[in-house]
Design a protein around this motif. Structure first.
Motif, PDB file in Angstrom:
ATOM      1  N   ALA A   1       0.987  -1.169   0.023  1.00 60.78           N
ATOM      2  CA  ALA A   1       0.114   0.018  -0.021  1.00 60.78           C
ATOM      3  C   ALA A   1       0.729   1.383   0.158  1.00 60.78           C
ATOM      4  N   THR A   2       1.858   1.105   0.606  1.00 62.91           N
ATOM      5  CA  THR A   2       2.737   2.400   0.651  1.00 62.91           C
ATOM      6  C   THR A   2       4.146   2.359  -0.335  1.00 62.91           C
ATOM      7  N   ASP A   3       3.880   1.625  -1.361  1.00 60.28           N
ATOM      8  CA  ASP A   3       4.853   1.360  -2.282  1.00 60.28           C
ATOM      9  C   ASP A   3       6.168   1.163  -1.785  1.00 60.28           C
ATOM     10  N   GLY A   4       6.261   0.181  -0.899  1.00 61.30           N
ATOM     11  CA  GLY A   4       7.754  -0.260  -0.403  1.00 61.30           C
ATOM     12  C   GLY A   4       8.187   0.829   0.649  1.00 61.30           C
ATOM     13  N   ASN A   5       7.495   1.622   0.990  1.00 63.88           N
ATOM     14  CA  ASN A   5       8.053   2.727   2.232  1.00 63.88           C
ATOM     15  C   ASN A   5       8.481   2.059   3.635  1.00 63.88           C
TER      16      ASN A   5
END
Length: 329
Positions: free
Chosen positions: A287-291
């Motif tokens: 959901a956070t693009d790999g953050n």
């Protein structure tokens, strides 16, 4: 005798008093295992250390651990002790035990030796004995959000058990909590106004930390508390069976709830509270693009490298490269 003379006499008596009047310095045969267990805060850790030390001594001597057998081992010369532990390690490997299990048992023995050194009854170390190499978090796969929604759907929220299980499952997913963290929760730890929960995180002893909750999770917990049996300020999640009603829900009880609802949802993968934690962390990375730094606030992993393993497993980079190579012909 004047007050000054009386004070002087008391001071001289204190200065001349023997140390061992209050402190026993003559204990040459301490119960090292008992002291080792008393030094651990976690009941689970104490239980595991006691079990592992017992297994070691029973395997190598045929007898369970007792103060005398522990001291007999600690009084060995270093070369003898190293030889005994290496033989024990070889037996564990021959049994086909996993690397992590072998390392855990070796760690318990090393801790026993270290405590013996602190108490002055052991004069060697086991530093030359190395553990097995373990690949951490080889499998961080879980289930996706859609599949977990089916698990939530198995909770009949018109019933007492359904309200409890729904709140528990939402908490496991929304905050990626460990089962022991959930098991230790009390009603007073939940604040519906600030939408927070006070937890005792892994490895933090009695030091609590506060985590934020999602709106849906707060509502689910509030719905459960409206009907929850037992004292007002007792455990947050309680058992409901006749024999244990009102008692704190154990870690194994939480596991059984997860397994039952997962099986009812038709999930073939072996599910557990920790599998839900894996699922939530992976879903958060998606959901956070790999953050990873942002998701670290959710997972509360102390090392960012641990989350990088989740991210690498999620990325399926090896498959992408293999597909590229496969398409070259």
């Amino acid at each position: 005798m004047s007050k000054i003379e009386l004070s002087t006499a008391r001071l001289e008596a204190s200065l001349n008093a023997k140390i061992d009047r209050h402190f026993d310095t003559l204990d040459t045969d301490p119960d090292v295992l008992k002291q080792l267990l008393a030094d651990k805060r976690s009941e689970n850790t104490r239980r595991a250390y006691e079990k592992d030390v017992n297994d070691f001594l029973k395997t190598m001597t045929g007898k369970s651990a007792c103060p005398d057998s522990v001291l007999e081992f600690l009084h060995l010369e270093e070369r003898q002790a190293v030889s005994v532990v290496l033989k024990y390690k070889a037996k564990l490997i021959d049994k086909g035990l996993k690397e992590a299990t072998v390392n855990r048992r070796l760690a318990a023995i090393k801790s026993l030796v270290e405590m013996g050194r602190k108490l002055g009854v052991c004069h060697y170390s086991l530093g030359d004995i190395k553990g097995e190499k373990v690949a951490k978090y080889r499998d961080t796969t879980g289930v996706d959000a859609g599949t977990f929604e089916q698990v939530l759907g198995q909770c009949d929220r018109a019933t007492l058990a359904g309200k409890r299980d729904y709140a528990l499952l939402r908490l496991l997913w929304g905050n990626a909590l460990r089962r022991n963290e959930v098991s230790q929760l009390s009603v007073r730890d939940f604040d519906p106004v600030t939408r927070t929960l006070r937890i005792l995180g892994k490895g933090r002893g009695t030091q609590s930390e506060t985590v934020d909750l999602g709106v849906a999770t707060v509502q689910a917990i509030a719905d459960w508390l409206e009907v929850r049996p037992g004292v007002a300020d007792g455990p947050l999640f309680t058992a409901l069976d006749f024999a244990h009603s009102g008692h704190r829900l154990t870690g194994d009880g939480i596991r059984k709830i997860v397994v039952r609802h997962s099986e009812n949802a038709g999930i073939k993968k072996q599910m557990s509270p920790h599998r839900i934690r894996h699922s939530a962390i992976t879903a958060a990375l998606d959901a956070t693009d790999g953050n990873v730094r942002k998701v670290q606030k959710l997972s509360r992993h102390r090392k960012l490298d641990t989350l990088m393993i989740y991210d690498d497993n999620r990325g399926r980079d090896q498959q992408d490269v293999t597909e590229m190579l496969d398409g070259m012909f």
